[in-house]
Enzyme design. Structure first.
Site, mmCIF file in Angstrom:
data_model
loop_
_atom_site.group_PDB
_atom_site.id
_atom_site.type_symbol
_atom_site.label_atom_id
_atom_site.label_comp_id
_atom_site.label_asym_id
_atom_site.label_seq_id
_atom_site.Cartn_x
_atom_site.Cartn_y
_atom_site.Cartn_z
ATOM 1 N N ASP A 43 0.870 -1.127 0.057
ATOM 2 C CA ASP A 43 0.013 -0.038 0.025
ATOM 3 C C ASP A 43 1.168 1.389 -0.015
ATOM 4 O O ASP A 43 0.310 2.483 -0.193
ATOM 5 C CB ASP A 43 -0.790 0.046 1.018
ATOM 6 N N SER A 44 1.992 1.053 0.026
ATOM 7 C CA SER A 44 3.072 2.109 -0.215
ATOM 8 C C SER A 44 2.934 2.727 -1.486
ATOM 9 O O SER A 44 3.186 3.880 -1.653
ATOM 10 C CB SER A 44 4.597 1.695 0.096
ATOM 11 N N ASP A 82 -1.029 -5.888 -0.518
ATOM 12 C CA ASP A 82 -1.640 -5.276 1.027
ATOM 13 C C ASP A 82 -2.956 -5.179 0.949
ATOM 14 O O ASP A 82 -3.605 -4.834 -0.016
ATOM 15 C CB ASP A 82 -0.998 -3.901 1.145
ATOM 16 N N LYS A 111 -1.502 -9.312 2.558
ATOM 17 C CA LYS A 111 -0.727 -9.078 3.814
ATOM 18 C C LYS A 111 -1.683 -8.171 4.637
ATOM 19 O O LYS A 111 -2.231 -7.189 4.109
ATOM 20 C CB LYS A 111 0.745 -8.206 3.401
ATOM 21 N N GLU A 113 -1.886 -5.831 8.327
ATOM 22 C CA GLU A 113 -1.160 -5.139 9.522
ATOM 23 C C GLU A 113 -1.986 -5.392 10.737
ATOM 24 O O GLU A 113 -3.074 -5.363 10.632
ATOM 25 C CB GLU A 113 -1.008 -3.846 9.285
ATOM 26 N N GLU A 180 8.707 -4.954 10.718
ATOM 27 C CA GLU A 180 9.385 -3.621 10.227
ATOM 28 C C GLU A 180 9.695 -2.716 11.252
ATOM 29 O O GLU A 180 9.013 -2.655 12.202
ATOM 30 C CB GLU A 180 8.105 -2.924 9.337
HETATM 31 O O1 KIV Z 1 3.544 -1.324 1.706
HETATM 32 C C1 KIV Z 1 4.926 -1.671 1.821
HETATM 33 O O2 KIV Z 1 5.641 -1.374 0.948
HETATM 34 C C2 KIV Z 1 4.966 -2.439 2.817
HETATM 35 C C3 KIV Z 1 6.549 -2.824 2.867
HETATM 36 C C4 KIV Z 1 7.359 -1.622 3.359
HETATM 37 C C5 KIV Z 1 6.754 -3.928 4.026
HETATM 38 O O3 KIV Z 1 4.276 -3.129 3.568
#
Ligand code: KIV
Length: 263
Positions: A43-44, A82, A111, A113, A180
């Protein structure tokens, strides 16, 4: 068939797992050509590709076309996507719907969180046959509560809570855990205590693999220099240099040459 379950065999064989983020078809094709083991459509992308200040702006609608584009270019790489902000935290059916959409767009695992109320959803998804990767330590979706991107689990008590959460996630069946920004010593102990692989970012070397944002490791993001990052290229410098060269050639009539023109 790509499956994240092979990461467990890699951990058992003490083979480190490499993972990079990837948000588009073009870079997915390059990762597919490389030896890197897997891709995270993180989600980055809200920050890196869309210029938002944090990952809380990554909606499902924003994520899905990126997941689909990556899936078209990623060859046989394992793709993890994510779960966007709040989709694992609001009502249960939104979580199931978001995970389903990400998988149908081409991800092989999602993924999530956190390890609090998310445990019920994770357990349900795993039982339904959908692989889930956990994410603990610095969880960027909680950045407003954490008060910034800070190293987590610095006290013994916080390290103990983190370790218990990791064990709870393993109990509900996660296929891997992203850890992280935690002290290397804490990450090492957690990796040793779990059967599932621990993929670190800012978590030292004594874990089962590493993940970095592609643009960060390629040096494409100027001005982002966290301690954990190593630049493997100077993409920003190379791209700006190439653009200036092109501009100069155009300005001076040096491009296109005769051999680059149709007769
Ligand atoms: O969204 C992302 O890029 C991440 C990584 C930094 C682990 O969750």
């Amino acid at each position: 068939m790509q499956s994240i379950t092979r990461f467990q065999a890699m951990k058992a064989a003490q083979q480190k797992i490499s993972m990079v983020t990837c948000y588009d078809f073009w870079s997915a094709q390059l990762v597919a050509e490389s030896a890197v083991d897997s891709i995270l459509v993180g989600d980055s992308l809200a920050v890196v590709m869309h210029g938002f200040p944090s990952t809380v702006h990554a909606t499902l609608e924003l994520m899905l076309p990126h997941v689909a584009a990556v899936a078209r270019g990623a060859g046989d790489k394992v793709i993890i996507a994510d779960m966007p902000f709040m989709t694992a935290s609001s009502d249960f059916s939104s979580g199931v719907a978001a995970a389903t959409a990400l998988i149908q767009a081409g991800a092989h695992a999602v993924k999530i969180e956190g390890a609090k109320h998310q445990l019920t959803l994770i357990s349900h998804l795993v039982e339904a046959g959908l692989p889930v990767v956990g994410h603990l330590g610095l969880t960027p979706q909680a950045v407003l509560q954490l008060g910034g991107h800070r190293v987590q689990a610095k006290t013994e008590a916080a390290a103990e809570v983190l370790s218990q959460e990791a064990k709870q996630l393993e109990r509900v069946g996660i296929a891997a855990l992203v850890l992280e920004c935690v002290p290397a010593k804490v990450a090492k102990l957690i990796a040793q205590s779990l059967d599932c692989p621990v993929i670190g970012i800012g978590a030292g070397v004594q874990v089962d693999g590493q993940v970095l944002v592609l643009q960060d490791l390629l040096g494409a993001n100027r001005g982002f220099h966290p301690k954990f990052l190593r630049h493997y290229a100077d993409l920003a410098g190379d791209v700006v240099g190439a653009l200036n060269h092109y501009h100069e050639d155009v300005s001076q009539g040096a491009f296109p040459a005769l051999c680059e023109s149709y007769t």
